[in-house]
Write a protein that holds these residues in place. Structure first.
Motif, PDB file in Angstrom:
ATOM      1  N   PRO A 173      -9.273   9.233  -5.914  1.00 27.77           N
ATOM      2  CA  PRO A 173      -9.723   7.911  -6.362  1.00 27.77           C
ATOM      3  C   PRO A 173      -9.144   7.554  -7.723  1.00 27.77           C
ATOM      4  N   GLY A 174      -8.682   6.321  -7.831  1.00 30.21           N
ATOM      5  CA  GLY A 174      -8.112   5.848  -9.081  1.00 30.21           C
ATOM      6  C   GLY A 174      -6.613   6.024  -9.193  1.00 30.21           C
ATOM      7  N   ALA A 175      -5.985   6.784  -8.271  1.00 27.59           N
ATOM      8  CA  ALA A 175      -4.539   7.003  -8.338  1.00 27.59           C
ATOM      9  C   ALA A 175      -3.806   5.670  -8.182  1.00 27.59           C
ATOM     10  N   LEU A 176      -2.814   5.466  -9.012  1.00 31.32           N
ATOM     11  CA  LEU A 176      -2.009   4.244  -8.968  1.00 31.32           C
ATOM     12  C   LEU A 176      -0.845   4.451  -8.015  1.00 31.32           C
ATOM     13  N   LEU A 177      -0.794   3.655  -6.954  1.00 26.24           N
ATOM     14  CA  LEU A 177       0.280   3.765  -5.975  1.00 26.24           C
ATOM     15  C   LEU A 177       1.506   2.985  -6.443  1.00 26.24           C
ATOM     16  N   PRO A 178       2.665   3.334  -5.922  1.00 26.08           N
ATOM     17  CA  PRO A 178       3.883   2.621  -6.334  1.00 26.08           C
ATOM     18  C   PRO A 178       3.823   1.159  -5.912  1.00 26.08           C
ATOM     19  N   PRO A 179       4.498   0.274  -6.651  1.00 27.84           N
ATOM     20  CA  PRO A 179       4.626  -1.112  -6.191  1.00 27.84           C
ATOM     21  C   PRO A 179       5.259  -1.137  -4.810  1.00 27.84           C
ATOM     22  N   ASP A 180       4.892  -2.146  -4.013  1.00 26.14           N
ATOM     23  CA  ASP A 180       5.354  -2.168  -2.632  1.00 26.14           C
ATOM     24  C   ASP A 180       6.877  -2.178  -2.518  1.00 26.14           C
ATOM     25  N   ARG A 181       7.559  -2.868  -3.438  1.00 27.87           N
ATOM     26  CA  ARG A 181       9.027  -2.911  -3.373  1.00 27.87           C
ATOM     27  C   ARG A 181       9.624  -1.514  -3.602  1.00 27.87           C
ATOM     28  N   ARG A 182       9.095  -0.772  -4.600  1.00 26.57           N
ATOM     29  CA  ARG A 182       9.631   0.557  -4.896  1.00 26.57           C
ATOM     30  C   ARG A 182       9.383   1.520  -3.741  1.00 26.57           C
ATOM     31  N   LEU A 183       8.171   1.484  -3.191  1.00 27.25           N
ATOM     32  CA  LEU A 183       7.873   2.391  -2.088  1.00 27.25           C
ATOM     33  C   LEU A 183       8.705   2.031  -0.860  1.00 27.25           C
ATOM     34  N   ALA A 184       8.859   0.731  -0.597  1.00 27.85           N
ATOM     35  CA  ALA A 184       9.670   0.311   0.547  1.00 27.85           C
ATOM     36  C   ALA A 184      11.108   0.803   0.417  1.00 27.85           C
ATOM     37  N   LYS A 185      11.670   0.701  -0.789  1.00 23.24           N
ATOM     38  CA  LYS A 185      13.035   1.164  -1.008  1.00 23.24           C
ATOM     39  C   LYS A 185      13.140   2.672  -0.819  1.00 23.24           C
ATOM     40  N   ALA A 186      12.138   3.407  -1.330  1.00 27.73           N
ATOM     41  CA  ALA A 186      12.167   4.863  -1.211  1.00 27.73           C
ATOM     42  C   ALA A 186      12.037   5.311   0.243  1.00 27.73           C
ATOM     43  N   LEU A 187      11.302   4.534   1.053  1.00 32.45           N
ATOM     44  CA  LEU A 187      11.087   4.889   2.458  1.00 32.45           C
ATOM     45  C   LEU A 187      12.113   4.260   3.388  1.00 32.45           C
ATOM     46  N   ALA A 188      12.978   3.406   2.832  1.00 31.15           N
ATOM     47  CA  ALA A 188      14.013   2.722   3.620  1.00 31.15           C
ATOM     48  C   ALA A 188      13.396   1.851   4.708  1.00 31.15           C
ATOM     49  N   SER A 211      -2.445  -5.231 -12.393  1.00 30.88           N
ATOM     50  CA  SER A 211      -2.864  -3.836 -12.576  1.00 30.88           C
ATOM     51  C   SER A 211      -2.455  -2.953 -11.408  1.00 30.88           C
ATOM     52  N   GLY A 212      -1.770  -3.519 -10.430  1.00 36.51           N
ATOM     53  CA  GLY A 212      -1.211  -2.716  -9.357  1.00 36.51           C
ATOM     54  C   GLY A 212      -2.196  -2.366  -8.250  1.00 36.51           C
ATOM     55  N   THR A 213      -1.801  -1.392  -7.458  1.00 36.32           N
ATOM     56  CA  THR A 213      -2.574  -0.943  -6.299  1.00 36.32           C
ATOM     57  C   THR A 213      -3.094   0.459  -6.555  1.00 36.32           C
ATOM     58  N   ARG A 214      -4.401   0.613  -6.491  1.00 34.67           N
ATOM     59  CA  ARG A 214      -5.013   1.917  -6.767  1.00 34.67           C
ATOM     60  C   ARG A 214      -5.875   2.358  -5.588  1.00 34.67           C
ATOM     61  N   VAL A 215      -5.992   3.663  -5.452  1.00 35.46           N
ATOM     62  CA  VAL A 215      -6.947   4.213  -4.493  1.00 35.46           C
ATOM     63  C   VAL A 215      -8.346   3.879  -4.981  1.00 35.46           C
ATOM     64  N   ALA A 216      -9.126   3.273  -4.112  1.00 35.54           N
ATOM     65  CA  ALA A 216     -10.463   2.827  -4.513  1.00 35.54           C
ATOM     66  C   ALA A 216     -11.371   4.013  -4.770  1.00 35.54           C
ATOM     67  N   ARG A 217     -12.225   3.827  -5.723  1.00 37.87           N
ATOM     68  CA  ARG A 217     -13.302   4.793  -5.879  1.00 37.87           C
ATOM     69  C   ARG A 217     -14.285   4.531  -4.756  1.00 37.87           C
ATOM     70  N   ALA A 218     -14.892   5.612  -4.206  1.00 40.27           N
ATOM     71  CA  ALA A 218     -15.780   5.448  -3.058  1.00 40.27           C
ATOM     72  C   ALA A 218     -16.820   4.387  -3.334  1.00 40.27           C
ATOM     73  N   ALA A 219     -17.032   3.512  -2.356  1.00 44.32           N
ATOM     74  CA  ALA A 219     -17.943   2.390  -2.572  1.00 44.32           C
ATOM     75  C   ALA A 219     -19.327   2.849  -2.995  1.00 44.32           C
ATOM     76  N   LEU A 220     -19.722   4.033  -2.543  1.00 46.44           N
ATOM     77  CA  LEU A 220     -21.061   4.512  -2.879  1.00 46.44           C
ATOM     78  C   LEU A 220     -21.021   5.766  -3.739  1.00 46.44           C
ATOM     79  N   ALA A 221     -19.900   5.972  -4.433  1.00 48.55           N
ATOM     80  CA  ALA A 221     -19.824   7.155  -5.292  1.00 48.55           C
ATOM     81  C   ALA A 221     -20.574   6.904  -6.586  1.00 48.55           C
ATOM     82  N   ARG A 222     -21.407   7.839  -6.975  1.00 48.43           N
ATOM     83  CA  ARG A 222     -22.182   7.694  -8.207  1.00 48.43           C
ATOM     84  C   ARG A 222     -21.299   8.000  -9.405  1.00 48.43           C
TER      85      ARG A 222
END
Length: 502
Positions: A46-61, A86-97
């Motif tokens: 949770p909270g990890a910042l994923l690559p921008p869609d353009r960068r990931l698309a290029k890396a994955l061809a 602020s980019g794309t991040r893995v969500a913190r669990a909706a019910l995580a304390r």
């Protein structure tokens, strides 16, 4: 597994994705499935910042639209958060304390309240499976908290069979016959060969998903619908084809158009006391849906787990879509008897049941035999068990509505006619963010967006009314305290809460 720092190491993420595209179906679904797996394995925390869609698309061809669609699919599931700037991040669990700021004063909670440890999960529906803390009231998982006395008596009177290995992949014969008789009473002639006994309704849906769906297949679903079914379909990399649900259930005219246009591999509906809205599909609409699906060879699954829970118990036996044509019905004793009694079933054509039994044999060689014997005993005299449960859910429904009207009058909650949950609309904000705050106040709720493949229901919550009256009262008090904190500026609820919260 070592977590990926996706914000710093794109190459590491690509390596972990591996042969993500090796499968059948749209590339965006295959990518979403692999990313989901990394989240489930805690490789993408949770909270990890994923690559921008353009960068990931290029890396994955691949094309950028593939990554955008994969990210959007996970965003609709509540697994990703995308914000401009602020980019794309893995969500913190909706019910995580959240972690407390100090042992004496947890952040957002009451001073002196001990903050329990909660394992993060992407699906709040299954929070109860993960060592839920004792001081959190779980309105997110709708199941009876107390088994009826008849269940203990059924186990005490068990007589185990002689000369029986205990392996019955399709289910114990006497239980299959008892379940078949339930359908016969409802006007649907059924033989034991048309019944498969499963370890709960969730296993029934899992087996059907594995047998009938392949990656990329379309699945007609209601929007919103049971989140546990959506999880299964997404795990299979199937493509949800959502149709909106209104006060009278699914929009059948639109469902027929979807069936005709897309020929989905499966149609999944909850026709009676729909989960989560509580809607009931009118008989004529149900007949039209079944006839359209049958005409085009689309298997239709009717989830009947809640069908017995009609508040008007004096009415005739619950109608079933199976009366209108070929329908695969899924049922369970978990909502009337107890969630811990893991007995469910599938009713369908005998050849389908035989295929499912062979598949089930690969999993467990058959459901627990003592539980099947206890279930058979309960079904022999089911009326008192059902009547007691109905009296309890009716009282819980009325009590919860009264407490919501007293402490949260701006919330909208239409009365239900059966089932075990209430579909609540917030006057503003969104259910996911409020659920996070509500948990810090000690009550877990299910955000509507987690149940909606259309991406709607963001202002909705699903609340169950199965708890004892004093527990429901305390739950609403905590929800009201959370709402007072969540609501910006003065709100009508604040004045009425003053004497309770301070």
């Amino acid at each position: 597994m070592e977590p990926i720092d996706a914000s710093l190491d794109l190459d590491h993420l690509v390596a972990r994705l591996g042969r993500w595209s090796a499968g059948r179906g749209p590339l965006y679904l295959l990518l979403a499935t692999r990313l989901r797996g990394l989240m489930d394995e805690a490789a993408l925390p949770p909270g990890a910042l994923l690559p921008p869609d353009r960068r990931l698309a290029k890396a994955l061809a691949v094309g950028r639209t593939t990554v955008v669609a994969a990210y959007d699919t996970l965003r609709q599931e509540g697994r990703l958060v995308r914000r401009q700037g602020s980019g794309t991040r893995v969500a913190r669990a909706a019910l995580a304390r959240a972690a407390p700021t100090s042992p004496e004063a947890p952040r957002g909670g009451s001073p002196g309240t001990k903050t329990p440890r909660v394992t993060e999960t992407s699906n709040p529906l299954f929070l109860h499976l993960l060592e839920a803390p004792d001081d959190v009231i779980l309105l997110s998982c709708a199941a009876p908290a107390q088994p009826p006395p008849e269940l203990a008596e059924a186990y005490r009177s068990l007589v185990l069979p002689d000369r029986d290995l205990g392996y019955h992949p399709a289910g114990l014969g006497v239980l299959r016959a008892a379940v078949a008789e339930r359908y016969a009473v409802r006007g649907v002639p059924t033989g034991p060969a048309q019944i498969l006994v499963t370890t709960g309704a969730q296993q029934a849906l899992s087996l059907l998903t594995r047998l009938l769906l392949a990656p990329g297949d379309g699945v007609l679903v209601e929007a919103p619908t049971y989140p546990g079914a959506l999880d299964l379909f997404r795990e299979a990399a199937a493509v949800p084809l959502p149709v909106a649900v209104g006060p009278d259930g699914m929009d059948v005219a639109e469902a027929v158009r979807v069936i005709e246009r897309h020929r989905p591999a499966l149609a999944y509906v909850v026709a009676r006391f729909q989960n989560p809205t509580g809607a009931v599909l009118p008989p004529l609409a149900g007949r039209r849906l079944v006839e359209a699906a049958n005409a085009l060879g689309v298997p239709i699954v009717d989830d009947e787990v809640l069908s017995d829970l009609a508040f008007d118990s004096a009415s005739a036996p619950a109608p079933t879509l199976s009366a209108y044509g070929e329908v695969i019905a899924v049922g369970s004793l978990s909502k009337v008897v107890w969630g811990g009694l893991r007995i469910g079933w599938v009713r369908g054509p005998a050849p389908l049941i035989a295929r499912l039994a062979r598949l089930k044999a690969l999993h467990d060689l058959g459901s627990d035999l003592p539980s099947q014997l206890a279930a058979t005993r309960l079904l022999d005299d089911f009326a008192p068990v059902l009547e007691a449960r109905l009296a309890s859910v009716r009282a819980g429904h009325d009590h919860l509505r009264a407490e919501l009207a007293r402490l949260l009058p701006s919330w909208s909650a239409a009365p239900a006619t059966g089932g075990q949950t209430m579909w609540v609309r917030l006057p503003h904000g969104d259910g996911v963010s409020f659920a996070q705050l509500a948990l810090r106040h000690g009550v877990a709720v299910l955000p509507g967006a987690t149940a909606d493949a259309l991406g709607g229901s963001v202002r909705h919550l699903r609340l169950h009314f199965l708890a004892a009256p004093d527990v429901l009262t305390e739950a609403v008090r905590r929800l009201a305290a959370a709402w007072a904190e969540y609501t910006p500026g003065p709100a009508p609820e604040r004045a009425s809460l003053h004497a309770i919260v301070v």
